[in-house]
Design an enzyme around this catalytic site. Structure first.
Site, PDB file in Angstrom:
ATOM      1  N   LYS A 125      25.454 -52.554   8.414  1.00  0.00           N
ATOM      2  CA  LYS A 125      24.121 -52.046   8.095  1.00  0.00           C
ATOM      3  C   LYS A 125      23.226 -52.240   9.313  1.00  0.00           C
ATOM      4  O   LYS A 125      22.965 -53.369   9.725  1.00  0.00           O
ATOM      5  CB  LYS A 125      23.547 -52.783   6.878  1.00  0.00           C
ATOM      6  CG  LYS A 125      22.254 -52.181   6.347  1.00  0.00           C
ATOM      7  CD  LYS A 125      21.834 -52.844   5.041  1.00  0.00           C
ATOM      8  CE  LYS A 125      20.599 -52.178   4.455  1.00  0.00           C
ATOM      9  NZ  LYS A 125      20.207 -52.768   3.150  1.00  0.00           N
ATOM     10  N   LEU A 198      33.033 -52.234   0.212  1.00  0.00           N
ATOM     11  CA  LEU A 198      33.608 -51.992  -1.117  1.00  0.00           C
ATOM     12  C   LEU A 198      34.241 -50.606  -1.115  1.00  0.00           C
ATOM     13  O   LEU A 198      33.551 -49.597  -1.201  1.00  0.00           O
ATOM     14  CB  LEU A 198      32.524 -52.102  -2.192  1.00  0.00           C
ATOM     15  CG  LEU A 198      31.747 -53.423  -2.220  1.00  0.00           C
ATOM     16  CD1 LEU A 198      30.653 -53.381  -3.274  1.00  0.00           C
ATOM     17  CD2 LEU A 198      32.685 -54.601  -2.467  1.00  0.00           C
ATOM     18  N   ASP A 244      13.920 -54.281  -6.383  1.00  0.00           N
ATOM     19  CA  ASP A 244      14.225 -52.853  -6.212  1.00  0.00           C
ATOM     20  C   ASP A 244      15.507 -52.499  -6.964  1.00  0.00           C
ATOM     21  O   ASP A 244      16.317 -51.699  -6.496  1.00  0.00           O
ATOM     22  CB  ASP A 244      14.357 -52.510  -4.726  1.00  0.00           C
ATOM     23  CG  ASP A 244      14.350 -50.999  -4.483  1.00  0.00           C
ATOM     24  OD1 ASP A 244      13.843 -50.261  -5.349  1.00  0.00           O
ATOM     25  OD2 ASP A 244      14.864 -50.554  -3.442  1.00  0.00           O
ATOM     26  N   ASN A 249      21.059 -49.034  -6.256  1.00  0.00           N
ATOM     27  CA  ASN A 249      21.374 -50.284  -5.568  1.00  0.00           C
ATOM     28  C   ASN A 249      22.431 -51.102  -6.306  1.00  0.00           C
ATOM     29  O   ASN A 249      22.468 -52.328  -6.176  1.00  0.00           O
ATOM     30  CB  ASN A 249      20.099 -51.119  -5.386  1.00  0.00           C
ATOM     31  CG  ASN A 249      19.112 -50.442  -4.464  1.00  0.00           C
ATOM     32  OD1 ASN A 249      19.505 -49.727  -3.539  1.00  0.00           O
ATOM     33  ND2 ASN A 249      17.836 -50.645  -4.700  1.00  0.00           N
ATOM     34  N   ASP A 261      21.779 -54.272  -1.542  1.00  0.00           N
ATOM     35  CA  ASP A 261      20.419 -54.000  -1.054  1.00  0.00           C
ATOM     36  C   ASP A 261      19.430 -55.034  -1.597  1.00  0.00           C
ATOM     37  O   ASP A 261      18.533 -54.722  -2.376  1.00  0.00           O
ATOM     38  CB  ASP A 261      19.981 -52.588  -1.440  1.00  0.00           C
ATOM     39  CG  ASP A 261      18.734 -52.153  -0.677  1.00  0.00           C
ATOM     40  OD1 ASP A 261      18.343 -52.871   0.261  1.00  0.00           O
ATOM     41  OD2 ASP A 261      18.157 -51.109  -1.017  1.00  0.00           O
TER      42      ASP A 261
END
Length: 484
Positions: A125, A198, A244, A249, A261
């Site tokens: 990321k 994943l 969030d 997510n 996330d």
């Protein structure tokens, strides 16, 4: 005498020129460099090319971080982009050997390791630094104890570095707890976060919950109950609020729901943690309501998440299966329009989460032993506010009639008895069963508000009929001044 002879006879005073030279020397002496000339250091120059960005995240600085990871053997190679978002891009990579890669003597390049499929796959990321879309991050960091000394909102690179470290620490806390499935965090370097990928095979990522093809209706219920249980485990065990949480997510991997996330996740001590929790509950309910199943009231889920103990629950509080079974059999379903109205009221309530939000009489009740824990006292205060709002919405007319009768009866009594009652009321505590009526123009009934405004207009209109004109008033004032 000719002109040439006159020019030759001219002379300049030596003393005056020396004086001027000394003045100039004193003025600029601090700017004269007397050290030896150095040709080794080149002049540093800043250019836009140093921040040239590819795919919104890959600038020269980020490429150096990725190269250092390859050099240290953290990753072997970087592949294509898996997903893009408002704060980062996610790339696929294969795990390295943990050692520095071998350089081919003939070509001078790194040897490419063969991928037989047995090596681990990583998701990298990379957060955006130069091109920022998600800039409103201050409310997620303000009040966070872990980042009290490392805030830098004005420098985007420093801010993103803190943001990446925040997600790494949150992800590590969830993974080590073992109660909620989450990808394993590997390493963080500035704005680059490496974690477990994943995969469903052949380099394809497992689907997010929004893209998951449900097999039947029971599976939708299962994932809904699991999501509600995750919110409680995240709050009680991991001491976090996602802030969030939605179908975007969460990932379905090996028939399990994984949470991702968590960069914006905050601790329960954060000033806005309860507001974020309420927002998560709303998002989850909206998604599963679209899927066509019955959902729970938002206030019921909220109390389920923050309560330390659950009524009629005899299982392990850290066991996801026991919590899912309890949710399916004990939480009430939202079925009427009144439940929908209660949810609307709950979303607009001010939630008490600290001592500053309580009244003095609440502490007297705590001293008297009517509450064992401060947390239950705060929860009771929230329930009382909720009941007051509900009573005001649905029984406003009845309350107006009763208040009018009380005022009429009070006027008939004499002054002494009235003063005694006032003294008694000051010392009395309110009854829990009686809802607290909201006062002020904000909570006023629409018809009463319209009537009050019309009466004010009529009163001003009558006043203007007897009002002295401005020019006449000025003349009268002038006459009185002249007489004096």
């Amino acid at each position: 005498m000719s002109l040439e002879d006159k020019f030759d006879s001219l002379s300049v005073s030596q003393g005056a020129s020396d004086h001027i030279n000394n003045q100039l020397l004193e003025k600029y002496s601090h700017k004269i460099k007397t050290d030896e000339l150095s040709f080794s250091r080149a002049k540093t120059s800043k250019d836009k090319a140093n921040r040239a960005t590819v795919e919104n995240v890959l600038d020269p600085r980020t490429m150096r971080f990725l190269k250092s990871m390859v050099t240290r053997g953290v990753i072997a190679d970087l592949n294509g982009c898996l997903s893009t978002g408002k704060e980062a891009n996610v790339y696929h990579a294969f795990a390295g050997t943990g050692k520095a890669p071998v350089i081919d003597e003939e070509t001078g390049q790194y040897e490419v390791l063969e991928t037989d499929g047995s090596r681990a796959e990583y998701a990298i990321k990379i957060y955006k630094t130069s091109i920022l879309v998600f800039k409103d991050r201050e409310r997620y960091v303000d009040g966070e104890f872990r980042f009290r000394n490392s805030r830098s909102q004005h420098n985007p690179r420093k801010m993103i570095k803190i943001w990446a470290e925040k997600e790494f620490r949150n992800l590590k806390r969830i993974y080590q707890s073992g109660v909620i499935p989450a990808p394993k965090p590997i390493e963080v370097k500035n704005n680059v976060l490496v974690m477990e990928f994943l995969s469903r095979g052949n380099g394809f990522a497992s689907p997010k919950l929004k893209d998951y093809p449900y097999k039947n209706r029971d599976e939708i219920f299962h994932y809904y109950h699991t999501m509600v249980a995750y919110m409680r485990l995240l709050y009680q065990v991991c001491r976090l609020v996602h802030a969030d949480l939605s179908e975007y997510n969460t990932i379905v991997h090996d028939d399990k729901l994984y949470m991702i996330d968590v960069s914006q996740s905050v601790e329960p001590e954060h000033p806005m943690s309860l507001d974020f929790l309420r927002m998560d509950i709303k998002n989850v309910n909206l998604y599963f309501e679209k899927m066509g199943i019955s959902i729970f009231p938002e206030r019921v889920i909220f109390q389920f998440v923050i309560s330390e103990t659950l009524e009629k629950f005899k299982g392990d509080y850290n066991n996801i299966s026991a919590l899912v079974a309890y949710i399916a059999s004990n939480l009430p379903i939202k079925s009427t329009e009144q439940d929908e109205a209660e949810d609307e009221i709950f979303r607009s309530l001010h939630l008490v989460r600290s001592l500053g939000g309580l009244e003095e009489r609440d502490f007297d009740r705590y001293t008297d032993g009517k509450f064992d824990l401060l947390k239950s006292l705060i929860a009771h205060d929230n329930e009382r506010n909720f009941a007051a709002s509900e009573q005001f919405e649905f029984d406003n007319a009845d309350h107006e009639c009763s208040s009018g009768t009380e005022e009429f009866s009070d006027d008939e009594e004499d002054g002494s008895s009235g003063s005694e009652e006032d003294d008694e009321e000051e010392g009395e505590y309110y009854d829990d069963d009686e809802p607290k009526v909201l006062k002020g123009k904000k909570h006023e009934d629409k018809d009463l508000k319209k009537l009050r405004k019309q009466e004010a207009k009529d009163a001003k209109r009558e006043k203007r009929k007897t009002k002295v004109k401005k020019h006449i008033k000025k003349k009268l004032v002038k006459k009185t001044k002249s007489k004096k």
